[in-house]
Design a protein around this motif. Structure first.
Motif: not given
Length: 370
Positions: A136-154
């Motif tokens: 009953n809402e006219t909005l949708f909620f987005c939750e995201a998670e980003v994981f850095n796979r690199d072992r050396k670089k930001d």
């Protein structure tokens, strides 16, 4: 003679190559979430992007869809081309809007869908996104998670959400721009002297509020991106670009979240709200998840509210500053429901109004840009 023969061979090769090119329009596979207000269409083979918001019962589409074309140059060579539309996690300085990739899709319940991608868009990051649409809402909620796979670089992470609204020539893009901002950490910004809502802008803007919206006058509704303040200030920004292909006009509506350096093997979570407001043709602020507009009729101030989520019964407060006086008032209201428009009248004889602030029963506040 040799030059003529060489030219003949080149022209012949070009003609053969041109004749061999064939283009075929393809369709992306879609998965959906829906409630009684609209249907959300996602592309699991294009990083789980949101492709369309389809209103009920009008079947009005609010976005320009992502297109896919297979180009065959000859039997041994071909490629795929898309128009880069569709809303997913894009990243400032790490542009992936034109890239596709298959997502792992799961549905934890009837109102949610999850998309997961390893090596998202060919980058050294994994992205997991959960989208939730309540009944009953006219909005949708987005939750995201980003994981850095690199072992050396930001990894430089400035999450970036972009819509390409349909009907660019007949809709209005509203960006609340920060006055006096001459520069931004993401680049040069368009300068405005004071905080205001720009109408039909282009380029990069420093934000005065945590939302951006497109109004669809014919449908009497608006589509907005609402970013939680802690995810948006101080480094967030708005961006928009214009384009045209034949008779079709494009205009984007984009929000860039706070930037950070994601350390190797580290994760960052962030969220965003996408809302549709019904019954309105203008927005001067968004209080929480309620669009607010105001105008004067026969000397009375009319406050217009369009909630995307239920607002409990309670009191609405308002303060008005004009060149003749400053006045405050309260009014009681019953519950306010999503998908509707509500109007409240106040006797506020203050002369020329320069500021309107107030609060709603859910504790959210507004400070209208007028």
């Amino acid at each position: 003679m040799m030059k003529k023969f060489t030219l003949f061979l080149l022209l012949t090769a070009a003609a053969v190559l041109s004749a061999a090119v064939a283009e075929v329009e393809l369709s992306y596979r879609k998965v959906t979430l829906e409630n009684r207000f609209f249907t959300l269409e996602f592309l699991p083979d294009s990083l789980g992007r949101l492709d369309q918001i389809r209103l009920k019962p009008s079947d009005k589409c609010l976005l320009l869809p992502r297109t896919l074309t297979r180009v065959s140059v000859d039997p041994l060579y071909g490629f795929y081309r898309n128009n880069s539309f569709g809303c997913g996690e894009n990243f400032w300085k790490n542009y992936v809007a034109s890239r596709d990739g298959k997502s792992r899709v799961s549905r934890p319940d009837a109102r949610s869908i999850i998309f997961e991608n390893k090596w998202y868009g060919g980058l050294a990051v994994d992205v997991k996104r959960k989208v939730t649409l309540a009944p009953n809402e006219t909005l949708f909620f987005c939750e995201a998670e980003v994981f850095n796979r690199d072992r050396k670089k930001d990894f430089f992470l400035a999450p970036w959400y972009a819509f390409s609204p349909a009907d660019a020539d007949s809709t209005r893009l509203l960006i609340p721009a920060k006055g006096g901002a001459k520069s931004h950490t993401l680049g040069n910004t368009k300068f405005v002297e004071r905080d205001l809502i720009t109408d039909g802008p282009s380029g990069l803007y420093a934000p005065a509020r945590n939302w951006v919206a497109t109004v669809y006058p014919a449908e009497k509704c608006a589509l907005a991106i609402i970013v939680p303040p802690e995810e948006f200030f101080p480094d967030g920004a708005f961006y928009t670009w214009h384009g045209k292909e034949g008779t079709l006009s494009y205009r984007s509506m984009e929000a860039v979240l706070n930037k950070s350096l994601l350390a190797p093997q580290a994760k960052r979570k962030f969220s965003c709200i996408f809302a549709v407001f019904y019954g309105i043709t203008d927005i001067k602020d968004i209080a929480g998840t309620t669009a607010v507009d105001a105008g004067s009729v026969n000397g009375r101030l009319i406050l217009t509210l369009s909630p995307a989520r239920r607002v409990p019964a309670g009191r609405i407060t308002i303060s008005v500053k004009g060149d003749g006086a400053e006045k405050s008032a309260e009014i009681s209201t019953t519950e306010l429901f999503a998908g509707r428009k509500y109007g409240f009248a106040f006797d506020m004889q203050c002369g020329k109004i320069s500021k309107i602030t107030g609060s709603l029963p859910d504790g959210s506040t507004f400070d209208l840009l007028i």
